[in-house]
Write an enzyme that holds these catalytic residues in place. Structure first.
Site, short mmCIF file in Angstrom:
data_model
loop_
_atom_site.label_atom_id
_atom_site.label_comp_id
_atom_site.label_asym_id
_atom_site.label_seq_id
_atom_site.Cartn_x
_atom_site.Cartn_y
_atom_site.Cartn_z
N LYS A 155 -2.06 9.01 6.39
CA LYS A 155 -2.10 7.85 7.01
C LYS A 155 -2.95 7.86 8.32
CE LYS A 155 -0.66 3.23 7.93
NZ LYS A 155 -0.61 2.22 6.91
N ASP A 201 5.41 4.46 7.49
CA ASP A 201 4.64 4.86 6.37
C ASP A 201 4.20 6.31 6.39
OD1 ASP A 201 4.41 2.23 6.22
OD2 ASP A 201 2.24 1.98 6.39
N LYS A 258 0.83 -1.24 0.01
CA LYS A 258 -0.02 -0.01 -0.08
C LYS A 258 0.98 1.23 -0.09
CE LYS A 258 -2.23 -1.01 3.87
NZ LYS A 258 -1.67 -2.24 4.00
N GLY A 307 -3.47 -2.08 7.34
CA GLY A 307 -3.75 -3.62 7.23
C GLY A 307 -4.40 -3.67 6.03
N1 LIG Z 1 6.69 -3.36 -5.88
C1 LIG Z 1 7.78 -3.77 -4.91
N2 LIG Z 1 9.01 -4.23 -5.17
C2 LIG Z 1 9.95 -4.61 -4.04
N3 LIG Z 1 9.38 -4.33 -2.91
C3 LIG Z 1 8.13 -4.26 -2.59
C4 LIG Z 1 7.36 -3.94 -3.56
N4 LIG Z 1 6.20 -3.38 -3.00
C5 LIG Z 1 6.38 -3.49 -1.73
N5 LIG Z 1 7.80 -4.06 -1.41
C6 LIG Z 1 8.19 -4.27 -0.16
O1 LIG Z 1 7.28 -5.13 0.56
C7 LIG Z 1 7.22 -4.68 1.88
C8 LIG Z 1 5.84 -4.11 2.42
O2 LIG Z 1 5.51 -3.03 1.55
P1 LIG Z 1 4.52 -1.99 1.91
O3 LIG Z 1 5.18 -1.38 3.21
O4 LIG Z 1 4.61 -0.87 0.86
O5 LIG Z 1 3.29 -2.48 2.56
P2 LIG Z 1 1.99 -1.87 3.11
O6 LIG Z 1 0.58 -2.66 2.62
O7 LIG Z 1 1.94 -0.57 3.04
O8 LIG Z 1 2.25 -2.28 4.44
P3 LIG Z 1 1.36 -2.12 5.92
O9 LIG Z 1 0.21 -2.86 6.03
O10 LIG Z 1 2.69 -2.50 6.92
O11 LIG Z 1 1.08 -0.73 5.80
C9 LIG Z 1 8.26 -3.21 2.14
O12 LIG Z 1 9.42 -3.70 2.62
C10 LIG Z 1 8.36 -2.83 0.77
O13 LIG Z 1 9.62 -2.33 0.34
MG LIG Z 2 2.02 0.73 4.69
#
Ligand SMILES: Nc1ncnc2c1ncn2[C@@H]1O[C@H](COP(=O)(O)OP(=O)(O)OP(=O)(O)O)[C@@H](O)[C@H]1O
Ligand SMILES: [Mg+2]
Length: 230
Positions: free
Chosen positions: A38, A55, A16, A119
């Site tokens: 956020k 975030d 996200k 989440g």
């Molecule tokens: N396209 C991508 N390429 C490489 N790594 C990625 C990619 N997308 C996400 N990640 C990695 O996966 C992990 C989770 O990504 P992210 O933090 O964006 O998820 P989120 O859904 O925002 O998580 P949260 O629920 O904790 O908010 C991070 O370490 C991020 O760097």
């Molecule tokens: Mg996030």
């Protein structure tokens, strides 16, 4: 008039923030005033009297509009646990109208507000409220990030069903390539393209090493009125 997007995921850790940052970058490149929000963040540390959450920091770094952190992140909890449990443990009640008011203020100072949910789509925020209720209260088009990994098809279809059942408007969905070596990656994306009643806004490539300024040219510009050439 200001526009917003509500970025939800098929689970926690599906990308996200990564996708929201890419969208913010794309909008900033078009000269728009953009701010990331956020509303509820769990996990962080206190720095100089201010909660610092990864975030919130990533969204703020990408944004080109200054905003009070209390508006950007009205609810911050130290422990990376379910928000309603963190709230209960700290005697806080997460109040959706408070978040809505913060969003309204931000929307007056920016052309676009990109809101990252917490989440998955139905995370409880309190006894009787969850993030789906927050999405309804904000009334923004929903951008669903599908973390491409085994199990994502069911997660994506269930999330889409819940989004539609709540009467929300789609911005569309993004296939986020968490693992470029995922077996049958293209077939999985095709399966979602066939089944989801929403537009695919793009396939976000894997970006290793992690970048604070992820490439955003993969976003389908036609899907965003702000990105279409006038
Ligand atoms: N396209 C991508 N390429 C490489 N790594 C990625 C990619 N997308 C996400 N990640 C990695 O996966 C992990 C989770 O990504 P992210 O933090 O964006 O998820 P989120 O859904 O925002 O998580 P949260 O629920 O904790 O908010 C991070 O370490 C991020 O760097
Ligand atoms: Mg996030």
């Amino acid at each position: 008039m200001s526009q917003g997007y509500f970025v939800v995921g098929t689970d926690t850790g599906v990308g996200k923030t990564t996708v929201a940052v890419a969208l913010i970058n794309a909008l900033c490149q078009r000269g728009l005033r953009v701010v990331g929000m956020k509303p509820v963040a769990a996990g962080g540390e206190m720095v100089n009297g201010v909660w610092r959450n990864e975030d919130v920091a990533a969204l703020a770094t990408a944004s080109n509009t200054e905003a009070d952190f209390r508006l950007v992140n009205p609810y911050a909890f130290a422990l990376p646990i379910a928000p309603h449990i963190a709230a209960k443990q700290t005697g806080v009640v997460i109040d959706i109208p408070t978040i809505r008011s913060a969003y309204d203020v931000l929307s007056r100072t920016a052309d676009v507000v990109v809101v990252e949910s917490v989440g998955g789509f139905c995370v409880p925020l309190g006894r009787d409220i969850d993030t789906a209720d927050l999405a309804v209260a904000l009334g923004l088009p929903v951008m669903m990030v599908v973390g491409m990994r085994l199990g994502c098809l069911s997660h994506a279809l269930l999330t889409a069903e819940a989004i539609e059942r709540r009467g929300l408007v789609w911005a569309g969905w993004v296939a986020n390539v968490l693992d470029p070596a995922m077996p049958a990656l293209n077939e999985n994306i095709a399966a979602l393209q066939e089944r989801l009643g929403a537009e695919c806004l793009g396939i976000m490539p894997n970006i290793r090493p992690h970048s604070a300024h992820p490439e955003c040219s993969w976003l389908v510009p036609d899907a965003f009125p702000q990105l279409v050439n006038k």
